[in-house]
Design an enzyme around this catalytic site. Sequence first.
Site, PDB file in Angstrom:
ATOM      1  N   SER A   1      39.537  18.626  68.963  1.00 28.76           N
ATOM      2  CA  SER A   1      39.485  19.988  69.518  1.00 28.76           C
ATOM      3  C   SER A   1      38.823  21.014  68.600  1.00 28.76           C
ATOM      4  O   SER A   1      39.245  22.175  68.565  1.00 28.76           O
ATOM      5  CB  SER A   1      40.894  20.458  69.904  1.00 28.76           C
ATOM      6  OG  SER A   1      41.432  19.603  70.892  1.00 28.76           O
TER       7      SER A   1
ATOM      8  N   ASN B   1      30.124  13.710  69.534  1.00 28.22           N
ATOM      9  CA  ASN B   1      30.460  12.491  70.270  1.00 28.22           C
ATOM     10  C   ASN B   1      30.498  12.877  71.745  1.00 28.22           C
ATOM     11  O   ASN B   1      31.432  13.530  72.198  1.00 28.22           O
ATOM     12  CB  ASN B   1      31.835  11.983  69.794  1.00 28.22           C
ATOM     13  CG  ASN B   1      32.323  10.800  70.611  1.00 28.22           C
ATOM     14  OD1 ASN B   1      31.558  10.223  71.391  1.00 28.22           O
ATOM     15  ND2 ASN B   1      33.592  10.450  70.444  1.00 28.22           N
TER      16      ASN B   1
ATOM     17  N   HIS C   1      37.179   4.592  67.254  1.00 28.68           N
ATOM     18  CA  HIS C   1      37.612   5.845  67.882  1.00 28.68           C
ATOM     19  C   HIS C   1      38.927   5.601  68.634  1.00 28.68           C
ATOM     20  O   HIS C   1      39.123   4.532  69.217  1.00 28.68           O
ATOM     21  CB  HIS C   1      36.538   6.348  68.846  1.00 28.68           C
ATOM     22  CG  HIS C   1      36.821   7.725  69.338  1.00 28.68           C
ATOM     23  ND1 HIS C   1      37.699   7.973  70.372  1.00 28.68           N
ATOM     24  CD2 HIS C   1      36.378   8.937  68.919  1.00 28.68           C
ATOM     25  CE1 HIS C   1      37.770   9.276  70.561  1.00 28.68           C
ATOM     26  NE2 HIS C   1      36.978   9.896  69.700  1.00 28.68           N
TER      27      HIS C   1
ATOM     28  N   GLU D   1      39.981   6.516  71.426  1.00 30.56           N
ATOM     29  CA  GLU D   1      39.850   6.146  72.837  1.00 30.56           C
ATOM     30  C   GLU D   1      39.491   4.670  72.984  1.00 30.56           C
ATOM     31  O   GLU D   1      39.870   4.022  73.961  1.00 30.56           O
ATOM     32  CB  GLU D   1      38.804   7.050  73.525  1.00 30.56           C
ATOM     33  CG  GLU D   1      39.387   8.436  73.797  1.00 30.56           C
ATOM     34  CD  GLU D   1      38.369   9.565  73.806  1.00 30.56           C
ATOM     35  OE1 GLU D   1      37.163   9.304  73.922  1.00 30.56           O
ATOM     36  OE2 GLU D   1      38.803  10.727  73.669  1.00 30.56           O
TER      37      GLU D   1
ATOM     38  N   GLY E   1      40.822  16.174  72.509  1.00 33.31           N
ATOM     39  CA  GLY E   1      40.653  16.579  73.904  1.00 33.31           C
ATOM     40  C   GLY E   1      41.862  17.316  74.468  1.00 33.31           C
ATOM     41  O   GLY E   1      41.965  17.514  75.675  1.00 33.31           O
TER      42      GLY E   1
ATOM     43  N   LYS F   1      30.769  10.989  74.324  1.00 32.69           N
ATOM     44  CA  LYS F   1      31.616  10.129  75.170  1.00 32.69           C
ATOM     45  C   LYS F   1      30.861   9.778  76.470  1.00 32.69           C
ATOM     46  O   LYS F   1      29.654   9.600  76.421  1.00 32.69           O
ATOM     47  CB  LYS F   1      32.959  10.818  75.433  1.00 32.69           C
ATOM     48  CG  LYS F   1      33.576  11.319  74.117  1.00 32.69           C
ATOM     49  CD  LYS F   1      34.975  11.795  74.240  1.00 32.69           C
ATOM     50  CE  LYS F   1      35.445  12.298  72.858  1.00 32.69           C
ATOM     51  NZ  LYS F   1      36.841  12.672  72.838  1.00 32.69           N
TER      52      LYS F   1
ATOM     53  N   GLU G   1      41.037  11.728  62.773  1.00 32.06           N
ATOM     54  CA  GLU G   1      41.199  12.308  64.105  1.00 32.06           C
ATOM     55  C   GLU G   1      42.604  12.051  64.632  1.00 32.06           C
ATOM     56  O   GLU G   1      42.857  11.005  65.231  1.00 32.06           O
ATOM     57  CB  GLU G   1      40.193  11.666  65.070  1.00 32.06           C
ATOM     58  CG  GLU G   1      38.749  11.925  64.702  1.00 32.06           C
ATOM     59  CD  GLU G   1      37.869  11.892  65.949  1.00 32.06           C
ATOM     60  OE1 GLU G   1      37.259  12.921  66.243  1.00 32.06           O
ATOM     61  OE2 GLU G   1      37.829  10.864  66.635  1.00 32.06           O
TER      62      GLU G   1
HETATM   63  P1  PGA Z   1      37.415  16.635  71.104  1.00 33.05           P
HETATM   64  O1  PGA Z   1      37.034  15.115  70.753  1.00 33.05           O
HETATM   65  O2  PGA Z   1      36.591  17.506  70.191  1.00 33.05           O
HETATM   66  O3  PGA Z   1      37.058  16.811  72.545  1.00 33.05           O
HETATM   67  O4  PGA Z   1      38.870  16.779  70.843  1.00 33.05           O
HETATM   68  C1  PGA Z   1      36.871  14.699  69.444  1.00 33.05           C
HETATM   69  C2  PGA Z   1      36.602  13.227  69.383  1.00 33.05           C
HETATM   70  O5  PGA Z   1      37.123  12.491  70.224  1.00 33.05           O
HETATM   71  O6  PGA Z   1      35.875  12.759  68.509  1.00 33.05           O
END
Ligand code: PGA
Length: 249
Positions: free
Chosen positions: A213, A10, A95, A97, A173, A12, A167
């Site tokens: 992460s 992903n 997601h 976010e 992140g 983003k 998640e």
């Molecule tokens: P990240 O993001 O690996 O940077 O933690 C994962 C995601 O948002 O799908």
Amino acid sequence: MSRAPLVIANWKMNKTSQEAILFIDGLRKELTSFSRRVWIAPSFVSIEACVKLVENSSICIGAQNMHGGIEGAFTGEVSCRMLKEVGVHFVILGHSERRLYAKETNREINEKLKMAFSHHLTPVFCLGESLEERERAQEKLVWKKQLEEGLQNLTEIQASQMIIAYEPVWAIGTGRVATPEIAQTAALWIREFLEERFGRECSQKVAILYGGSVKAESMQSFMQQTDIDGVLVGGASLDLRSFIQIIEA
Ligand code: PGA
């Protein structure tokens, strides 16, 4: 949906089209085995170029979001039909976010899921609890609500065709990765929910991923968990070397 190991990137709001093209070019050269399932979700504006680049490879291109309606006066939105036409295979929905910044509700995510199914686009349905919810030991209540409302009125066949990504918000992140045991507990719980709601066959078919992460070093311990079929990777998918290490782990 197959439960063969799956790695989804992903990206983003990262990488211009030129950067995306360079990355995928490099990835294609390095990915010697066709048996690896690698899916990438670049930004909307890079999708078309990326789709052309992955022809005759095991890489699939998807979108990070879409609108839940067919068409209309929704400034700035992208529809399912538009994605389908440019060759998109999957779409990430719900997601954290999107839930946080765009205030997406379970109901809206449910609309989007149904729209994706009606256009034969594979949805990657994301769910997970916040740190506060986990500290109050409410994570299961949160998963239940997200699944009950998010998957409302789906048929058993539809439910069997989706992918679910667990998640935990506190791991996205933040560099604070969930332990493989936490991820396995959640994945098993989700599988049991699916069995109760859609039947055993469905619960055994759905691929469940862990996201938050993920790095090459933690990859193996997640893949060793019985109910985890792959990973959804944000930050570590932006660098070609680290992404290849994850795929190969
Ligand atoms: P990240 O993001 O690996 O940077 O933690 C994962 C995601 O948002 O799908």
